[in-house]
Structure formats: C-alpha cells, structure tokens
Motif scaffolding. Structure first.
Motif, PDB file in Angstrom:
ATOM      1  N   VAL A 163      21.229  13.692  12.202  1.00 50.55           N
ATOM      2  CA  VAL A 163      20.373  14.362  11.224  1.00 50.55           C
ATOM      3  C   VAL A 163      21.173  14.647   9.953  1.00 50.55           C
ATOM      4  O   VAL A 163      22.264  15.205  10.012  1.00 50.55           O
ATOM      5  CB  VAL A 163      19.806  15.679  11.795  1.00 50.55           C
ATOM      6  N   PHE A 164      20.601  14.250   8.813  1.00 52.46           N
ATOM      7  CA  PHE A 164      21.248  14.432   7.517  1.00 52.46           C
ATOM      8  C   PHE A 164      20.463  15.438   6.679  1.00 52.46           C
ATOM      9  O   PHE A 164      19.266  15.637   6.872  1.00 52.46           O
ATOM     10  CB  PHE A 164      21.303  13.099   6.762  1.00 52.46           C
ATOM     11  N   SER A 223      15.695   4.456  11.165  1.00 52.07           N
ATOM     12  CA  SER A 223      15.809   5.568  10.222  1.00 52.07           C
ATOM     13  C   SER A 223      14.439   5.980   9.682  1.00 52.07           C
ATOM     14  O   SER A 223      13.634   5.140   9.276  1.00 52.07           O
ATOM     15  CB  SER A 223      16.712   5.138   9.059  1.00 52.07           C
ATOM     16  N   GLY A 224      14.201   7.289   9.675  1.00 50.83           N
ATOM     17  CA  GLY A 224      13.029   7.816   8.993  1.00 50.83           C
ATOM     18  C   GLY A 224      11.691   7.413   9.551  1.00 50.83           C
ATOM     19  O   GLY A 224      10.678   7.472   8.851  1.00 50.83           O
ATOM     20  N   ARG A 225      11.652   7.010  10.817  1.00 49.99           N
ATOM     21  CA  ARG A 225      10.372   6.676  11.447  1.00 49.99           C
ATOM     22  C   ARG A 225      10.442   6.959  12.930  1.00 49.99           C
ATOM     23  O   ARG A 225      11.356   6.514  13.617  1.00 49.99           O
ATOM     24  CB  ARG A 225       9.990   5.218  11.219  1.00 49.99           C
ATOM     25  N   GLN A 226       9.459   7.662  13.423  1.00 47.90           N
ATOM     26  CA  GLN A 226       9.339   7.897  14.858  1.00 47.90           C
ATOM     27  C   GLN A 226       8.881   6.606  15.532  1.00 47.90           C
ATOM     28  O   GLN A 226       8.252   5.760  14.892  1.00 47.90           O
ATOM     29  CB  GLN A 226       8.337   9.038  15.089  1.00 47.90           C
ATOM     30  N   PRO A 227       9.177   6.421  16.805  1.00 51.34           N
ATOM     31  CA  PRO A 227       8.863   5.137  17.448  1.00 51.34           C
ATOM     32  C   PRO A 227       7.390   4.773  17.429  1.00 51.34           C
ATOM     33  O   PRO A 227       7.047   3.595  17.423  1.00 51.34           O
ATOM     34  CB  PRO A 227       9.382   5.312  18.884  1.00 51.34           C
ATOM     35  N   LEU A 248      18.348   7.944  12.892  1.00 48.47           N
ATOM     36  CA  LEU A 248      18.790   8.751  11.758  1.00 48.47           C
ATOM     37  C   LEU A 248      17.564   9.330  11.052  1.00 48.47           C
ATOM     38  O   LEU A 248      16.527   8.668  10.953  1.00 48.47           O
ATOM     39  CB  LEU A 248      19.597   7.922  10.761  1.00 48.47           C
ATOM     40  N   MET A 249      17.712  10.547  10.521  1.00 52.26           N
ATOM     41  CA  MET A 249      16.597  11.190   9.835  1.00 52.26           C
ATOM     42  C   MET A 249      17.093  12.236   8.857  1.00 52.26           C
ATOM     43  O   MET A 249      18.237  12.705   8.954  1.00 52.26           O
ATOM     44  CB  MET A 249      15.653  11.844  10.853  1.00 52.26           C
ATOM     45  N   GLY A 250      16.245  12.606   7.911  1.00 55.10           N
ATOM     46  CA  GLY A 250      16.519  13.706   7.019  1.00 55.10           C
ATOM     47  C   GLY A 250      15.896  14.972   7.584  1.00 55.10           C
ATOM     48  O   GLY A 250      14.759  14.945   8.056  1.00 55.10           O
ATOM     49  N   GLU A 251      16.622  16.062   7.540  1.00 56.69           N
ATOM     50  CA  GLU A 251      16.124  17.289   8.169  1.00 56.69           C
ATOM     51  C   GLU A 251      14.867  17.828   7.493  1.00 56.69           C
ATOM     52  O   GLU A 251      14.091  18.579   8.101  1.00 56.69           O
ATOM     53  CB  GLU A 251      17.210  18.363   8.174  1.00 56.69           C
TER      54      GLU A 251
END
Length: 258
Positions: free
Chosen positions: A223-224, A120-124, A195-198
């Motif tokens: 996407v939230f 969540s909330g971080r690109q690889p 998971l991520m925030g838009e």
C-alpha cells in the motif's frame, strides 16, 4: 530473438537484456505513461509497454472493444519473443485485468516466461456493484476521469484532444465494464504482487488481497500513499518492487515518498 510488433513499445532496450518488464496501461492510457520508469531500471532489464490500438503511433487503427480480443492479441505479441527471458507483468487499473488474462492465455499455451504478476489499482473482480455494460456519456466519463486524476486538464480543455480522449476512454470503460473474470479459471503458478494507493476509492485492502486466490505461488500486498494514480509519485519504488529479485513480505504500512 525478438519480433518487432506494434503491440509492444520498447522504451529501453538493452543488448542483451536478461529480463524484461512489460507494463499494461489503464483505461484511456497509452505506452508513454510509463516513460518515467526508464531511469529507475537496472541495466539488465528491458521495459516494454503494451500499446493498445487507437492511440499514439496506432491512432489510425480501430479500438478493441473486448477483453478476449485484446488479451489474445497481446499474448501473441509477447509470445513472439523467442529469447526465453524472465518476464514480469505489471498492469495498472484496467491493465491489471488485461495482464492477468494475457498471462492465463500464455500459460494455457505453455509459452509463458512470466515469473511475477503485479496487479495495481484494481480489485480482481472490479467494482462492488456490477451493472449491465453500456457506453458512458461524456459527462460520466469526465466525472470519472476527474475523480481519478489521470488526465491533464489542458488536454480536456482542447476540443479536438478532448474528443479523442473521450472516444478512447469510452471504448476502454465499456471493455472493462463488460469483462468478468472466470471464477473457475485454473490457478496460475507465479508470484502475485498487488499494489494500491491508500486513498484510492476504487480499491480496498481486503478486496485486493483476493488476488491471492488466482495463484498457487507467493502473494503480497503493498500500500502506497496517494490515490488511484499513486504510481506517478512513487515511480522508483514501484519499479524496484516490480523488478526485485525477491519482493518479500507485504508492507504493513503505506509507503511514503522517498
């Protein structure tokens, strides 16, 4: 059999708990961040949260400055559970990288019961622009933390609390800035859910989809609405998604609050 360890704070223990969800906090975060998840858990799920040294009940312990040391210690704590229960990892921001590296170690040791990795909330591979790691100044930390919105203003207004928070954040930012994912690492064999925030400036959908490359298993992106800490607003939806028997296909539109 579960061995008690300071590395895992259990917010809800079921006897017996058939499954467990283990959460990994963000940089500067602690186990209490996930306490709001407790009411949304099914009765057969135990919630464990990784408690990094230097905060809450571990304030007297030295901070851990490297990903290798941190992931190794967490992997040993997770492996100490001998019940063989199905496990889900959920890591937010820095915690996504810690969860991934911990799972890599468990898998290599043949001691993993993890069936799903939620990132969540971080690109690889973190930020688009990678600079040499250094310890950030107070001003830089405050600006970053303010932009992300993860720290209460009253905490930062108290001089003693602010110093403690900044020291922890400085360590964690250095840890994650120093971290580089091994592009040649063996692929996992678990379901990966991103998971991520838009409105999160630190993530982009195409980059989040790159998490699919770390596994041979299923992948989905959800996407939230909201920013970097979207999960505070969508706690119930996130918990349900993380612990669902089957996550299914990725959401094509941002999830609105329930």
């Amino acid at each position: 059999m579960t061995t008690k360890t300071p590395w895992l704070a259990t917010h809800r223990a079921r006897t017996p708990a058939a499954r467990r969800l283990i959460a990994f906090p963000h940089a500067g975060g602690s186990a209490s961040f996930f306490r709001s998840w407790v009411p949304h858990l099914d009765d057969d799920v135990e919630l464990g949260v990784v408690q990094y040294p230097g905060r809450e009940g571990r304030m007297a312990e030295p901070l851990v400055p490297s990903m290798t040391e941190l992931a190794t210690a967490v992997a040993e704590a997770v492996a100490a559970d001998r019940a063989g229960r199905e496990t889900v990892f959920f890591g937010h921001s820095m915690g996504a990288a810690v969860a991934y590296e911990t799972l890599r170690l468990l898998t290599a040791a043949g001691s993993s019961t993890v069936t799903r990795l939620c990132v969540s909330g971080r690109q690889p591979d973190g930020a688009e622009v990678v600079t040499a790691p250094r310890h950030r100044t107070d001003g830089e930390l405050l600006a970053s933390m303010g932009a992300l919105g993860g720290t209460r203003s009253d905490v930062l207004e108290d001089p003693d609390l602010r110093r403690m928070v900044l020291d922890i954040a400085r360590n964690d930012y250095y840890l994650i800035d120093s971290y580089r994912r091994d592009p040649d690492a063996a692929r996992l064999d678990v379901e990966v859910v991103a998971l991520m925030g838009e409105e999160d400036a630190q993530t982009a959908s195409p980059r989040m989809e790159e998490w699919s490359s770390v596994t041979t298993g299923p992948f989905s992106l959800h996407v939230f609405t909201g920013g970097h800490f979207y999960l505070a607003e969508h706690a119930e939806s996130v918990v349900r998604l993380a612990t669902a028997t089957s996550v299914g296909s990725p959401g094509s539109r941002p999830v609105r609050g329930e």
